[in-house]
Design a protein around this motif. Structure first.
Motif, PDB file in Angstrom:
ATOM      1  N   CYS A  60       0.741  -1.168   0.019  1.00  9.20           N
ATOM      2  CA  CYS A  60       0.102   0.114  -0.107  1.00  9.20           C
ATOM      3  C   CYS A  60       0.913   1.245  -0.187  1.00  9.20           C
ATOM      4  N   GLN A  61       1.020   1.874  -1.188  1.00 14.99           N
ATOM      5  CA  GLN A  61       1.926   2.984  -1.331  1.00 14.99           C
ATOM      6  C   GLN A  61       1.419   4.057  -1.927  1.00 14.99           C
ATOM      7  N   ALA A  62       1.586   5.325  -1.387  1.00 15.37           N
ATOM      8  CA  ALA A  62       1.034   6.551  -1.916  1.00 15.37           C
ATOM      9  C   ALA A  62       2.254   7.380  -2.647  1.00 15.37           C
ATOM     10  N   LEU A 158      -0.318   9.226  -7.087  1.00 10.95           N
ATOM     11  CA  LEU A 158      -0.582   7.766  -7.683  1.00 10.95           C
ATOM     12  C   LEU A 158      -0.795   6.608  -6.492  1.00 10.95           C
ATOM     13  N   LEU A 159      -1.816   6.109  -6.241  1.00 14.05           N
ATOM     14  CA  LEU A 159      -2.026   5.327  -5.151  1.00 14.05           C
ATOM     15  C   LEU A 159      -2.091   3.877  -5.467  1.00 14.05           C
ATOM     16  N   VAL A 160      -1.096   2.958  -5.131  1.00 17.64           N
ATOM     17  CA  VAL A 160      -0.856   1.682  -5.489  1.00 17.64           C
ATOM     18  C   VAL A 160      -1.165   0.625  -4.376  1.00 17.64           C
ATOM     19  N   PHE A 167       3.284  -9.386  -5.987  1.00 15.65           N
ATOM     20  CA  PHE A 167       3.870  -8.230  -5.917  1.00 15.65           C
ATOM     21  C   PHE A 167       4.944  -7.972  -4.621  1.00 15.65           C
ATOM     22  N   ASP A 168       5.973  -7.603  -4.669  1.00 12.90           N
ATOM     23  CA  ASP A 168       6.744  -7.083  -3.486  1.00 12.90           C
ATOM     24  C   ASP A 168       7.544  -5.733  -3.633  1.00 12.90           C
ATOM     25  N   ALA A 169       8.405  -5.260  -2.613  1.00 19.60           N
ATOM     26  CA  ALA A 169       9.007  -3.796  -2.780  1.00 19.60           C
ATOM     27  C   ALA A 169       9.682  -3.547  -4.018  1.00 19.60           C
ATOM     28  N   TRP A 170      10.450  -4.602  -4.387  1.00 12.21           N
ATOM     29  CA  TRP A 170      11.290  -4.366  -5.745  1.00 12.21           C
ATOM     30  C   TRP A 170      10.262  -4.220  -6.688  1.00 12.21           C
ATOM     31  N   SER A 171       9.184  -5.146  -6.794  1.00 15.41           N
ATOM     32  CA  SER A 171       8.232  -4.885  -7.944  1.00 15.41           C
ATOM     33  C   SER A 171       7.723  -3.515  -8.050  1.00 15.41           C
ATOM     34  N   PHE A 172       7.331  -3.099  -6.928  1.00 16.19           N
ATOM     35  CA  PHE A 172       7.061  -1.675  -6.928  1.00 16.19           C
ATOM     36  C   PHE A 172       8.204  -0.636  -7.365  1.00 16.19           C
ATOM     37  N   ASP A 388       5.191   4.650   2.626  1.00 14.27           N
ATOM     38  CA  ASP A 388       4.618   3.243   2.888  1.00 14.27           C
ATOM     39  C   ASP A 388       3.498   3.625   3.823  1.00 14.27           C
ATOM     40  N   VAL A 389       2.116   3.214   3.356  1.00 11.83           N
ATOM     41  CA  VAL A 389       0.961   3.715   3.967  1.00 11.83           C
ATOM     42  C   VAL A 389       0.855   2.591   5.269  1.00 11.83           C
ATOM     43  N   ASP A 390       0.475   3.150   6.509  1.00 18.07           N
ATOM     44  CA  ASP A 390       0.201   2.425   7.503  1.00 18.07           C
ATOM     45  C   ASP A 390      -1.173   1.654   7.357  1.00 18.07           C
ATOM     46  N   LYS A 391      -1.430   0.546   6.917  1.00 22.10           N
ATOM     47  CA  LYS A 391      -2.759  -0.035   6.889  1.00 22.10           C
ATOM     48  C   LYS A 391      -3.403  -0.586   8.212  1.00 22.10           C
ATOM     49  N   GLY A 392      -2.950  -0.196   9.507  1.00 19.86           N
ATOM     50  CA  GLY A 392      -3.738  -0.727  10.974  1.00 19.86           C
ATOM     51  C   GLY A 392      -3.761  -2.185  10.784  1.00 19.86           C
ATOM     52  N   THR A 393      -2.631  -2.684  10.085  1.00 19.80           N
ATOM     53  CA  THR A 393      -2.426  -4.485  10.425  1.00 19.80           C
ATOM     54  C   THR A 393      -0.789  -4.671  11.006  1.00 19.80           C
ATOM     55  N   ALA A 394      -0.938  -5.873  11.203  1.00 23.94           N
ATOM     56  CA  ALA A 394       0.587  -6.198  11.964  1.00 23.94           C
ATOM     57  C   ALA A 394       0.616  -7.491  11.115  1.00 23.94           C
ATOM     58  N   ARG A 395       1.839  -7.646  10.451  1.00 25.53           N
ATOM     59  CA  ARG A 395       2.250  -8.787   9.534  1.00 25.53           C
ATOM     60  C   ARG A 395       2.536  -9.762  10.690  1.00 25.53           C
ATOM     61  N   TYR A 396       3.435  -9.384  11.590  1.00 23.35           N
ATOM     62  CA  TYR A 396       4.084 -10.441  12.665  1.00 23.35           C
ATOM     63  C   TYR A 396       3.485  -9.870  13.903  1.00 23.35           C
TER      64      TYR A 396
END
Length: 445
Positions: A60-62, A158-160, A167-172, A388-396
């Protein structure tokens, strides 16, 4: 029903040399479509459904464009062209009789829409809202893009938002490069994700892959217990999260870099030693097991692949010797170099009993380090900045991210709000920043 090869074909195959047969086998493998998920994709698929489709594994990128008037129609065309060029973004995932397989479509247009954002807060809120919309993994598309005008004509967004399965960060970064490329310049070479996936599977099965499996199994043998939490782990967390942000002056990174250089270690190892000290202070044990990200792009051609190549591997830090910063950095450097030799091995395949309830068997804490800085880009003459937009989630359960830059160090601690209180997260962040300052002072002596 299948037919046997003709006698003439059989004779021709028998006449091939061993080298010719190997080349033919490689060509056949490259022509065969990807048949199943990679280990990383399998984990993402399982997590997606385990947490009810929450956006934990979503990019989630702005992207903010300033200083020139962007042609949003042209940007839309470029995004659509990028999707046509990369099969991962035309992929959906079909489950049949418990088996999940990727399906590559000849055409699968991205989800594109227009908007207006008067402020950065509005743009990030819109991106976050888009990330929280459930993804249909079977139908797609898994890429969503908003092209938004700004408060003045020389400002746009451009909001992605895209699922990590493709997709990953390199792909972005590859997407931004494609949008920034001069229309007169030739398009760069691309490698299909399915080819990389087959190459990965072949590597895992060969001698190097078997050696890597043995190395990682030994590294995580008899692991320490997970870090303490404010509430019990149940394994059913929804991965709701929050972030505590922190910053440090530029001199802190200078000191840590100097300390690492003295021990013939990387700057990453210097900051890893800081994370080790903070987690030891938090958990009360020197034996620390945490995860770290690698790009997964060490094989030839991987740098031109769009998809989920990111790998999460364990770092086992056990013996700080006399506890000095010199000893910690030396130990962190040694273990980092050893692990780097086996970094292509998928972390999901490491053969250990489940240590942590939830969505990852090994890790309750992950360390993210990025000292590359933001690449200077222009798109249609406009300066590019990303967030890098904070989505309000925790991956770990816990993720500690550090971004050293020339103008200072920024970072954040992301925590699972079902396991930790904010006060606990702030205490751990303070342990980290205090340790960083101490290590820096040692490096400046």
């Amino acid at each position: 029903m299948t037919s046997s090869p003709s006698p003439a074909l059989t004779a021709r195959l028998a006449a091939l040399t061993a080298q010719q047969r190997a080349l033919l086998r490689a060509k056949v493998l490259r022509a065969r479509p990807q048949e199943r998920l990679t280990p990383g994709q399998r984990r993402l698929w399982e997590t997606h459904y385990a947490i009810g489709g929450q956006p934990a594994d979503v990019v989630c990128q702005a992207v903010h464009l300033t200083g020139a008037t962007a042609d949003l129609d042209l940007l839309a065309e470029r995004v659509e062209g990028f999707v046509r060029d990369h099969e991962a973004l035309r992929t959906t995932f079909q489950e049949t009789d418990g088996e999940v397989r990727p399906v590559v479509h000849e055409t699968l247009p991205p989800w594109l829409t227009r908007a207006h954002c008067a402020t950065a807060q509005e743009a990030q809120a819109l991106a976050r809202e888009l990330a929280h919309e459930p993804f249909d993994l079977a139908s797609g598309p898994l890429l969503r893009v908003v092209l938004a005008t700004g408060p003045v004509v020389q400002e746009a967004w451009l909001l992605v938002v895209v699922h990590n399965l493709v997709f990953d960060a390199w792909s972005f970064d590859m997407l931004l490069d494609a949008l920034a490329r001069d229309a007169r310049a030739p398009a760069p070479a691309t490698t299909p994700f399915s080819r990389w996936a087959r190459d990965q599977a072949a590597w895992v099965a060969d001698d190097d892959g078997r050696a890597a499996a043995e190395y990682w199994t030994a590294e995580v043998d008899a692991p320490p217990p997970p870090l303490p939490t404010d509430r019990p782990r149940s394994g059913t967390t929804a991965r709701n999260g929050n972030r505590v942000e922190f910053s440090l002056p530029p001199g802190v990174n200078v000191g840590i870099a100097a300390l690492a250089k003295r021990e013939a270690a990387s700057v990453y190892a210097g900051w890893l030693a800081v994370a080790w000290a903070a987690l030891e202070g938090f958990g009360g044990r020197a034996d620390t097991l945490l995860g770290t990200f690698t790009a997964g792009r060490d094989r030839p051609g991987a740098e031109t692949v769009v998809g989920y190549l990111l790998n999460v591997l364990p770092v086992r830090l056990r013996d700080p010797a006399d506890g000095s910063w010199t000893a910690r950095v030396r130990a962190a450097g040694t273990i980092s170099r050893a692990g780097l030799r086996h970094a292509a091995y998928p972390g999901e395949l490491i053969d250990v009993p489940r240590r942590v309830p939830g969505t990852h068997p090994l890790f309750d804490a992950v360390f993210v380090f990025d000292n590359l800085g933001e690449t200077t880009r222009t798109i249609q003459g406009a300066a590019v900045s990303t967030a890098d937009v904070d989505k309000g989630t925790a991956r770990y359960d816990l993720t500690l991210a550090v971004y050293p830059r020339a103008d200072g160090v920024t970072g954040w601690l992301e925590y699972d709000t079902e396991l930790y209180e904010e006060t606990t997260a702030r205490r751990l962040a303070e342990l980290f920043t205090t340790a960083a300052e101490e290590a820096s002072r040692e490096g400046c002596r």
